[in-house]
Design a protein around this motif. Structure first.
Motif, PDB file in Angstrom:
ATOM      1  N   ASP A 115      -7.384   2.128  -7.680  1.00 18.29           N
ATOM      2  CA  ASP A 115      -6.147   2.002  -8.616  1.00 18.29           C
ATOM      3  C   ASP A 115      -4.939   2.753  -8.098  1.00 18.29           C
ATOM      4  O   ASP A 115      -5.057   3.709  -7.434  1.00 18.29           O
ATOM      5  N   VAL A 116      -3.768   2.020  -8.315  1.00 18.27           N
ATOM      6  CA  VAL A 116      -2.701   2.447  -7.612  1.00 18.27           C
ATOM      7  C   VAL A 116      -1.391   2.761  -8.582  1.00 18.27           C
ATOM      8  O   VAL A 116      -1.335   2.002  -9.740  1.00 18.27           O
ATOM      9  N   SER A 117      -0.845   3.785  -8.219  1.00 18.94           N
ATOM     10  CA  SER A 117       0.621   4.068  -9.162  1.00 18.94           C
ATOM     11  C   SER A 117       1.701   4.351  -8.014  1.00 18.94           C
ATOM     12  O   SER A 117       1.477   4.865  -6.889  1.00 18.94           O
ATOM     13  N   ASP A 121       9.107   7.065  -3.155  1.00 19.76           N
ATOM     14  CA  ASP A 121       8.347   6.593  -1.814  1.00 19.76           C
ATOM     15  C   ASP A 121       6.965   6.831  -1.819  1.00 19.76           C
ATOM     16  O   ASP A 121       6.395   6.929  -0.988  1.00 19.76           O
ATOM     17  N   LEU A 122       6.320   7.432  -2.932  1.00 17.55           N
ATOM     18  CA  LEU A 122       4.943   8.007  -2.942  1.00 17.55           C
ATOM     19  C   LEU A 122       4.138   6.852  -3.809  1.00 17.55           C
ATOM     20  O   LEU A 122       4.457   6.143  -4.616  1.00 17.55           O
ATOM     21  N   LEU A 123       2.913   6.709  -3.268  1.00 17.54           N
ATOM     22  CA  LEU A 123       1.769   5.805  -3.688  1.00 17.54           C
ATOM     23  C   LEU A 123       0.617   6.571  -3.939  1.00 17.54           C
ATOM     24  O   LEU A 123       0.282   7.383  -3.143  1.00 17.54           O
ATOM     25  N   GLY A 151     -11.067  11.483  -5.479  1.00 22.75           N
ATOM     26  CA  GLY A 151     -10.090  12.106  -6.397  1.00 22.75           C
ATOM     27  C   GLY A 151      -8.888  11.195  -5.879  1.00 22.75           C
ATOM     28  O   GLY A 151      -8.912   9.905  -6.111  1.00 22.75           O
ATOM     29  N   ILE A 152      -7.825  11.705  -5.931  1.00 17.01           N
ATOM     30  CA  ILE A 152      -6.520  10.886  -5.371  1.00 17.01           C
ATOM     31  C   ILE A 152      -6.026  11.235  -4.012  1.00 17.01           C
ATOM     32  O   ILE A 152      -5.727  12.232  -3.482  1.00 17.01           O
ATOM     33  N   ARG A 153      -5.549   9.972  -3.097  1.00 20.04           N
ATOM     34  CA  ARG A 153      -4.967  10.236  -1.857  1.00 20.04           C
ATOM     35  C   ARG A 153      -3.464   9.811  -2.404  1.00 20.04           C
ATOM     36  O   ARG A 153      -3.203   8.977  -3.043  1.00 20.04           O
ATOM     37  N   ILE A 154      -2.711  10.670  -1.584  1.00 13.83           N
ATOM     38  CA  ILE A 154      -1.254  10.291  -1.705  1.00 13.83           C
ATOM     39  C   ILE A 154      -0.694   9.829  -0.435  1.00 13.83           C
ATOM     40  O   ILE A 154      -1.060  10.398   0.746  1.00 13.83           O
ATOM     41  N   PHE A 155       0.139   8.469  -0.320  1.00 15.75           N
ATOM     42  CA  PHE A 155       0.650   8.167   0.654  1.00 15.75           C
ATOM     43  C   PHE A 155       2.057   7.982   0.458  1.00 15.75           C
ATOM     44  O   PHE A 155       2.821   7.834  -0.474  1.00 15.75           O
ATOM     45  N   ASP A 156       3.112   8.147   1.722  1.00 20.69           N
ATOM     46  CA  ASP A 156       4.319   7.994   1.880  1.00 20.69           C
ATOM     47  C   ASP A 156       4.619   6.417   2.197  1.00 20.69           C
ATOM     48  O   ASP A 156       4.162   5.908   3.197  1.00 20.69           O
ATOM     49  N   ILE A 157       5.340   5.727   1.318  1.00 23.61           N
ATOM     50  CA  ILE A 157       5.285   4.193   1.589  1.00 23.61           C
ATOM     51  C   ILE A 157       6.890   4.061   1.705  1.00 23.61           C
ATOM     52  O   ILE A 157       7.368   2.868   1.325  1.00 23.61           O
ATOM     53  N   SER A 158       7.846   4.874   2.023  1.00 20.23           N
ATOM     54  CA  SER A 158       9.179   4.648   2.231  1.00 20.23           C
ATOM     55  C   SER A 158       9.411   3.444   3.492  1.00 20.23           C
ATOM     56  O   SER A 158      10.360   2.669   3.159  1.00 20.23           O
ATOM     57  N   ASP A 159       8.423   3.462   4.204  1.00 14.89           N
ATOM     58  CA  ASP A 159       8.522   2.626   5.306  1.00 14.89           C
ATOM     59  C   ASP A 159       7.242   1.317   4.750  1.00 14.89           C
ATOM     60  O   ASP A 159       6.214   1.814   5.094  1.00 14.89           O
ATOM     61  N   LYS A 160       7.334   0.341   4.323  1.00 16.85           N
ATOM     62  CA  LYS A 160       6.626  -0.471   3.618  1.00 16.85           C
ATOM     63  C   LYS A 160       5.646  -0.980   4.805  1.00 16.85           C
ATOM     64  O   LYS A 160       4.430  -1.262   4.446  1.00 16.85           O
ATOM     65  N   ALA A 161       6.240  -1.122   5.868  1.00 16.64           N
ATOM     66  CA  ALA A 161       5.429  -1.627   7.099  1.00 16.64           C
ATOM     67  C   ALA A 161       4.508  -0.619   7.723  1.00 16.64           C
ATOM     68  O   ALA A 161       3.657  -0.965   8.704  1.00 16.64           O
ATOM     69  N   ASN A 162       4.686   0.615   7.199  1.00 17.27           N
ATOM     70  CA  ASN A 162       3.987   1.744   8.001  1.00 17.27           C
ATOM     71  C   ASN A 162       3.754   3.022   7.001  1.00 17.27           C
ATOM     72  O   ASN A 162       4.373   3.986   7.315  1.00 17.27           O
ATOM     73  N   PRO A 163       2.862   2.577   5.919  1.00 15.88           N
ATOM     74  CA  PRO A 163       2.742   3.566   5.085  1.00 15.88           C
ATOM     75  C   PRO A 163       2.035   4.935   5.882  1.00 15.88           C
ATOM     76  O   PRO A 163       1.235   4.715   6.575  1.00 15.88           O
ATOM     77  N   GLN A 164       2.235   5.912   5.463  1.00 14.13           N
ATOM     78  CA  GLN A 164       1.614   7.120   6.114  1.00 14.13           C
ATOM     79  C   GLN A 164       0.943   8.221   5.031  1.00 14.13           C
ATOM     80  O   GLN A 164       1.342   8.358   3.944  1.00 14.13           O
ATOM     81  N   TYR A 165      -0.231   8.591   5.463  1.00 10.15           N
ATOM     82  CA  TYR A 165      -1.273   9.562   4.439  1.00 10.15           C
ATOM     83  C   TYR A 165      -0.656  10.908   4.532  1.00 10.15           C
ATOM     84  O   TYR A 165      -0.405  11.421   5.520  1.00 10.15           O
ATOM     85  N   VAL A 166      -0.526  11.199   3.047  1.00  8.82           N
ATOM     86  CA  VAL A 166       0.309  12.648   3.035  1.00  8.82           C
ATOM     87  C   VAL A 166      -0.665  13.664   2.666  1.00  8.82           C
ATOM     88  O   VAL A 166      -0.518  14.787   3.127  1.00  8.82           O
ATOM     89  N   ALA A 167      -1.696  13.307   1.782  1.00  6.85           N
ATOM     90  CA  ALA A 167      -2.579  14.416   1.110  1.00  6.85           C
ATOM     91  C   ALA A 167      -3.534  13.917   0.221  1.00  6.85           C
ATOM     92  O   ALA A 167      -3.745  12.777  -0.049  1.00  6.85           O
ATOM     93  N   ALA A 168      -4.636  14.817  -0.049  1.00 10.44           N
ATOM     94  CA  ALA A 168      -5.523  14.408  -0.859  1.00 10.44           C
ATOM     95  C   ALA A 168      -6.018  15.403  -1.651  1.00 10.44           C
ATOM     96  O   ALA A 168      -5.992  16.770  -1.453  1.00 10.44           O
ATOM     97  N   VAL A 169      -6.182  15.217  -3.052  1.00 12.15           N
ATOM     98  CA  VAL A 169      -6.498  16.197  -3.931  1.00 12.15           C
ATOM     99  C   VAL A 169      -7.793  15.766  -4.824  1.00 12.15           C
ATOM    100  O   VAL A 169      -7.837  14.483  -5.122  1.00 12.15           O
TER     101      VAL A 169
END
Length: 468
Positions: A115-117, A121-123, A151-169
């Motif tokens: 599931d996504v929200s 810049d965050l996913l 749980g939840i993984r958080i990604f930075d999608i400011s660069d849509k071609a190169n999403p970055q994994y930021v955190a996990a809760v």
């Protein structure tokens, strides 16, 4: 299915869950499986294989890629992009030309549900099958493993071609769905995490589990996101099969939320987003599984859906009838914490689907100011366009359906969610990929003037002509 034997339909209440209270941050520790974009689509003109009403046009289909060969799940939208969840990860689509969407990037990061929200810049990405660790390549582990992560993984999608994994809760029982809730101070936002199916055998998902998890995210430092509360919504235990919620829809501008909590439908006051308060609880003898909810734009009605059979049974049949596996429309009588839910009617498509899996599922408003129209998925029942202007007598006014009984050799649709966004309807099909529809109906034309910069269907915006 790609590399594994077929499994039961995935959004349903099967036994799996997660780890409490762990937060890991730092991109170095959280490796995303970023893939290159899939090959460009062929130049051949698209030819639809769908049966549609005269006011619905099937403009294109984007097939699933090899990497995302598992079940497609939900959608979220930001600017000229759509993000599609999948049990293997997620896909970012460029929809600047809605009739020719292009895959921009794929992130291979299995964990079930997906599931996504989106928020700026965050996913936020739901993990509902336990993994051996937080990294994207972690192997699956049994639900009985106390070290398993969900749980939840958080990604930075400011660069849509190169999403970055930021955190996990991590959250109790994982995350079946997630709902974005804006903060009041502009410095924080919140993610309501819904999960369920506790068992004495699951060390990280013990009963009772009549609660949700709340993650607080500092907007300027998402790597510091943490679990801040897990409020019990049903102190008395809820209805007979309530053990948490399946999904929650918030309406931030009105400080209200509606929860579909398996055995119960609820209203909540979210004036303090970090501390939601249940203000009303209803049951319905015709509802088997309260699955999702959508408010009308004026906030005076809410449409709940019943996923009868857990999304794995044929319920759009004459034998099941029109009042089970359906939508239920409730009106809100009163304001704020004093509001009561008052039943108005049921709605169910009358295009019977025989032995195919069909039941009410995810949808959104078509943003016609001052009017109540809805687009909704029904698995193999396809996509329905519904007029709810009379809450006591809703009716279908359009549809999209791909049916092998109508034309031999076609692959039946299996629409998980269908949402209206900036002039088009996007259907996330479990097997087929993404179907894009165009509505041509005078009653719906005003919706084309409503433009949104971002859209999470479970975090409803208030709209006016020419604005999102």
């Amino acid at each position: 299915m790609a590399s594994s034997p077929p499994t039961p339909r995935p959004r349903r209440a099967s036994a799996r869950r997660g780890l409490t209270g762990l937060t890991l941050a730092g991109a170095a520790a959280l490796v995303a499986g970023l893939l290159g974009p899939a090959s460009a689509s062929a130049d051949d003109a698209f030819v639809s294989d769908a049966d549609t009403s005269s006011n619905v046009t099937h403009v294109t289909n984007v097939p699933k890629t090899e990497a995302m060969s598992d079940f497609n799940s939900d959608l979220a939208f930001t600017g000229d992009y759509a993000v599609g969840g999948n049990y293997n990860g997620f896909v970012v689509y460029d929809i600047s030309d809605p009739e020719d969407p292009q895959v921009v990037s794929e992130v291979l990061c299995p964990g079930g549900q997906g599931d996504v929200s989106v928020s700026g810049d965050l996913l936020y990405f739901s993990v509902d099958y336990p993994r051996a660790g937080t990294e994207c390549g972690a192997a699956s582990v049994p639900t009985t493993d106390p070290e398993g992560f969900e749980g939840i993984r958080i990604f930075d999608i400011s660069d849509k071609a190169n999403p970055q994994y930021v955190a996990a809760v991590a959250t109790d029982c994982g995350s079946h769905t997630n709902t974005l809730v804006p903060g009041k101070d502009g410095e924080h936002e919140y993610v309501y995490v819904s999960s369920y199916s506790p068992s004495e055998r699951f060390p990280n998902c013990l009963p009772p589990h009549d609660k949700i998890s709340i993650i607080e995210v500092p907007v300027d430092d998402p790597a510091s996101a943490e679990l801040v509360d897990a409020p019990v919504l049903f102190p008395e235990g809820g209805n007979t099969n309530t053990s948490g919620c399946h999904d929650i829809t918030v309406y931030p501008t009105k400080d209200i939320a509606a929860g579909a909590c398996m055995g119960d439908g609820i209203l909540m006051d979210i004036s303090d987003p970090a501390a939601p308060v249940v203000t009303e609880v209803v049951q319905d003898t015709n509802f088997a599984f309260w699955h999702s909810a959508t408010f009308t734009n004026d906030g005076r009605n809410v449409v709940f859906t019943d996923e009868l059979g857990g999304g794995g049974a044929p319920t759009c049949t004459e034998e099941i009838g029109p009042e089970r596996g359906a939508d239920a429309v409730y009106s809100l009588d009163g304001d704020g914490a004093e509001a009561d839910l008052s039943f108005q009617s049921y709605f169910k498509i009358d295009r019977h689907q025989g032995g195919e899996v069909c039941v009410a599922h995810n949808g959104s408003l078509i943003p016609v100011p001052g009017q109540d129209f809805f687009v909704q998925s029904w698995y193999t029942g396809g996509v329905s366009v519904i007029d709810f202007n009379d809450p006591a007598a809703p009716e279908e006014i359009g549809y999209f359906d791909i049916d092998s009984r109508v034309e031999d050799g076609v692959q039946d649709n299996d629409s998980w969610s269908a949402y209206y966004y900036n002039g088009y309807v996007y259907s996330s099909d479990i097997e087929r990929g993404i179907d894009v529809l165009k509505l041509d109906d005078p009653r719906l034309r005003a919706a084309e003037r409503v433009r949104m910069d971002e859209f999470n269907p479970q975090s409803q915006p208030e709209y006016r002509p020419g604005r999102g």
